[in-house]
Motif scaffolding. Structure first.
Motif, PDB file in Angstrom:
ATOM      1  N   PRO A  26      91.295  44.568  34.245  1.00 38.74           N
ATOM      2  CA  PRO A  26      90.162  43.644  34.349  1.00 38.74           C
ATOM      3  C   PRO A  26      89.838  43.011  32.995  1.00 38.74           C
ATOM      4  O   PRO A  26      90.025  43.645  31.953  1.00 38.74           O
ATOM      5  CB  PRO A  26      89.003  44.540  34.816  1.00 38.74           C
ATOM      6  CG  PRO A  26      89.647  45.749  35.404  1.00 38.74           C
ATOM      7  CD  PRO A  26      90.954  45.926  34.692  1.00 38.74           C
ATOM      8  N   PRO A  27      89.346  41.746  33.032  1.00 42.18           N
ATOM      9  CA  PRO A  27      89.077  41.043  31.765  1.00 42.18           C
ATOM     10  C   PRO A  27      88.128  41.809  30.853  1.00 42.18           C
ATOM     11  O   PRO A  27      88.271  41.762  29.621  1.00 42.18           O
ATOM     12  CB  PRO A  27      88.447  39.716  32.201  1.00 42.18           C
ATOM     13  CG  PRO A  27      88.594  39.637  33.673  1.00 42.18           C
ATOM     14  CD  PRO A  27      89.083  40.929  34.213  1.00 42.18           C
ATOM     15  N   GLU A  28      87.204  42.589  31.447  1.00 42.29           N
ATOM     16  CA  GLU A  28      86.275  43.303  30.542  1.00 42.29           C
ATOM     17  C   GLU A  28      87.015  44.379  29.740  1.00 42.29           C
ATOM     18  O   GLU A  28      86.663  44.659  28.586  1.00 42.29           O
ATOM     19  CB  GLU A  28      85.050  43.871  31.277  1.00 42.29           C
ATOM     20  CG  GLU A  28      85.292  44.744  32.466  1.00 42.29           C
ATOM     21  CD  GLU A  28      85.499  43.986  33.789  1.00 42.29           C
ATOM     22  OE1 GLU A  28      85.826  42.769  33.770  1.00 42.29           O
ATOM     23  OE2 GLU A  28      85.358  44.624  34.848  1.00 42.29           O
ATOM     24  N   VAL A  29      88.079  44.952  30.343  1.00 42.35           N
ATOM     25  CA  VAL A  29      88.871  45.950  29.599  1.00 42.35           C
ATOM     26  C   VAL A  29      89.682  45.251  28.503  1.00 42.35           C
ATOM     27  O   VAL A  29      89.703  45.685  27.343  1.00 42.35           O
ATOM     28  CB  VAL A  29      89.795  46.749  30.545  1.00 42.35           C
ATOM     29  CG1 VAL A  29      90.695  47.702  29.760  1.00 42.35           C
ATOM     30  CG2 VAL A  29      88.970  47.514  31.568  1.00 42.35           C
ATOM     31  N   SER A  30      90.333  44.133  28.863  1.00 42.39           N
ATOM     32  CA  SER A  30      91.108  43.370  27.852  1.00 42.39           C
ATOM     33  C   SER A  30      90.213  42.938  26.709  1.00 42.39           C
ATOM     34  O   SER A  30      90.580  43.078  25.532  1.00 42.39           O
ATOM     35  CB  SER A  30      91.685  42.090  28.452  1.00 42.39           C
ATOM     36  OG  SER A  30      92.591  42.377  29.417  1.00 42.39           O
ATOM     37  N   ASP A  31      89.046  42.415  27.047  1.00 40.08           N
ATOM     38  CA  ASP A  31      88.138  41.931  25.992  1.00 40.08           C
ATOM     39  C   ASP A  31      87.712  43.087  25.097  1.00 40.08           C
ATOM     40  O   ASP A  31      87.633  42.954  23.876  1.00 40.08           O
ATOM     41  CB  ASP A  31      86.892  41.271  26.608  1.00 40.08           C
ATOM     42  CG  ASP A  31      87.239  39.970  27.329  1.00 40.08           C
ATOM     43  OD1 ASP A  31      88.384  39.503  27.172  1.00 40.08           O
ATOM     44  OD2 ASP A  31      86.379  39.438  28.064  1.00 40.08           O
ATOM     45  N   ARG A  32      87.455  44.227  25.734  1.00 38.88           N
ATOM     46  CA  ARG A  32      86.982  45.389  24.966  1.00 38.88           C
ATOM     47  C   ARG A  32      88.049  45.869  23.981  1.00 38.88           C
ATOM     48  O   ARG A  32      87.768  46.063  22.798  1.00 38.88           O
ATOM     49  CB  ARG A  32      86.627  46.481  25.977  1.00 38.88           C
ATOM     50  CG  ARG A  32      86.242  47.780  25.398  1.00 38.88           C
ATOM     51  CD  ARG A  32      84.796  48.139  25.741  1.00 38.88           C
ATOM     52  NE  ARG A  32      84.488  49.433  25.192  1.00 38.88           N
ATOM     53  CZ  ARG A  32      84.480  50.543  25.900  1.00 38.88           C
ATOM     54  NH1 ARG A  32      84.719  50.501  27.204  1.00 38.88           N
ATOM     55  NH2 ARG A  32      84.202  51.688  25.317  1.00 38.88           N
TER      56      ARG A  32
END
Ligand SMILES: Nc1ncnc2c1ncn2[C@@H]1O[C@H](COP(=O)(O)OP(=O)(O)O)[C@@H](O)[C@H]1O
Ligand SMILES: [Mg+2]
Length: 393
Positions: free
Chosen positions: A242-248
């Motif tokens: 998920p994008p929130e994991v990539s961003d993190r």
């Protein structure tokens, strides 16, 4: 003068066509692929290694014969070069500090490199700086009571590591119980013992950040790697998380690079646990196996950006130039690989090959194949199928 023609004085007769001279300690496949990137940039790569048959030397990099333990050899290399960098971490940190003290440019610097050289030191430093890491303890060799106390807190199995000198899973062992600890060869050799909780891993991710001494940086899209027996087998890019994991993880990797003041490529390995925790595993302050697909999949490869970064040159674009890519390592195993079959593997036009010119041995990385496709599943299927076609049955 015809338009479009450079005036001849732009290249005066006899002038060197070298843009810079970079010294690299170690002549393995990372040095070989760095040399490949150096050629286009007009950079002369001078490689310090004791073995003139090493992959980078076979590929035409200049050879500075010597051992990384030998300070005289290191000084000799530094004298020839604008900057010294590394293809592996097996160099005494004190020697690098001596080079810096003598005024030579060493990038990454010895402080940042220590985090890649010493896993226990890295766990402590990252933990102290507020980054989440797996639960760990440093235990004197043979202190089974301390291991028991740790296991009471975190449960069996646990992971035993050698703090220094390990790579490709050598120096990492999953220990099921006290009996397994007693019979472990690693337990007899590692000193001290770094013991860790056995993280239930949902994803292993890697983020590469190229960073210049002047502080400019560029991060690559997140990569998902797959390890068997501790050795990287495959990867896809971008990671299917998920994008929130990539961003993190991207934000964490950038803040680690800035916080540690790294120069060159920093690879940050992460565990995403099944319970949702995002933990920093390992740091490498150099081009990294997880970044091999960048040669074809991104506008500028990790190898080119490593060179640009250590020279404090502007960094190249790190964006993907294909929707997805996958890489499969060619590793010496039960089934021998025949490079003579490469033409079969290349029947699929989306497949690219990199062979390292090494002799076969079990567990040795001999090359890798990268495939580009519109999604990671297709890219992985293409790369796997190409790798299978090299196997002698
Ligand atoms: N604490 C841990 N819990 C679960 N798996 C681990 C743990 N530490 C390492 N591993 C597994 O072993 C692999 C190699 O360990 P790592 O510490 O990255 O050493 P290396 O220097 O050999 O890459 C990791 O990529 C991961 O798959
Ligand atoms: Mg690792």
């Amino acid at each position: 003068m015809n338009s479009g023609t450079l005036p001849s004085e732009a290249f005066p007769a006899g002038a060197p066509t070298t843009s810079a001279v970079v010294g690299m300690i170690g002549g393995g496949q990372l040095a070989r692929m760095t040399h490949q990137a150096a050629i286009g940039l007009g950079i002369e790569l001078v490689v310090l290694t004791a073995d003139g048959n090493d992959p980078a030397i076979r590929a035409g990099a200049r050879h500075h014969p010597g051992h990384p333990d030998d300070i005289e050899a290191l000084i000799g290399l530094a004298e020839r070069c604008d900057v010294v960098t590394l293809d592996h971490e097996l160099v005494p940190n004190a020697h690098l500090r001596a080079l810096v003290a003598a005024g030579y440019a060493v990038r990454p610097g010895p402080e940042a490199l220590r985090l890649a050289q010493d896993k226990a030191f890295a766990r402590r430093a990252l933990g102290d700086a507020g980054f989440a890491v797996p639960a760990f303890a440093e235990v004197a060799r043979g202190d089974v009571a301390a291991v028991d106390r740790f296991a009471k807190r975190c449960g069996w199995p646990l992971v035993l590591k050698s703090s220094t000198g390990g790579y490709d899973g050598r120096g990492v062992e999953v220990i099921r119980d006290q009996t397994a600890l007693q019979s472990s060869a690693l337990a007899r050799s590692a000193d001290p013992w770094l013991i860790e909780e056995h993280v239930p891993i949902a994803h292993e991710l890697a983020v590469l950040v190229a960073r210049r001494p002047s502080g400019w940086w560029a991060a690559y899209p997140v990569i998902e790697t797959t390890q068997h027996d501790g050795i990287c087998r495959e990867l896809v890019m971008p990671a299917d998380v998920p994008p929130e994991v990539s961003d993190r993880v991207t934000a964490l990797a950038i803040s680690i690079a800035n916080g540690l003041d790294t120069t060159g490529v920093l690879a940050v390995e992460f565990f995403v646990a099944t319970d949702g925790r995002v933990l920093v595993n390992e740091l490498a302050t150099r081009p990294h196996n997880s970044g091999h697909a960048t040669i074809e999949a991104t506008v500028t490869s990790q190898f080119e950006n490593h060179l640009r970064a250590v020279l404090d040159w502007p960094l190249g674009d790190t964006r993907l130039c294909s929707p997805a890519a996958a890489m499969v390592n060619l590793i010496g195993g039960d089934e021998p690989i025949d490079p003579g079959r490469l033409a079969v593997a290349l029947q699929e036009p989306a497949v690219h090959a990199h062979l390292y010119g090494k002799t076969f041995s079990r567990g040795r990385k001999l090359g890798h194949l990268t495939a580009l496709a519109s999604n990671s599943a297709d890219a992985l299927a293409l790369a796997r199928s190409a790798a299978r076609s090299l196997v002698v049955r």
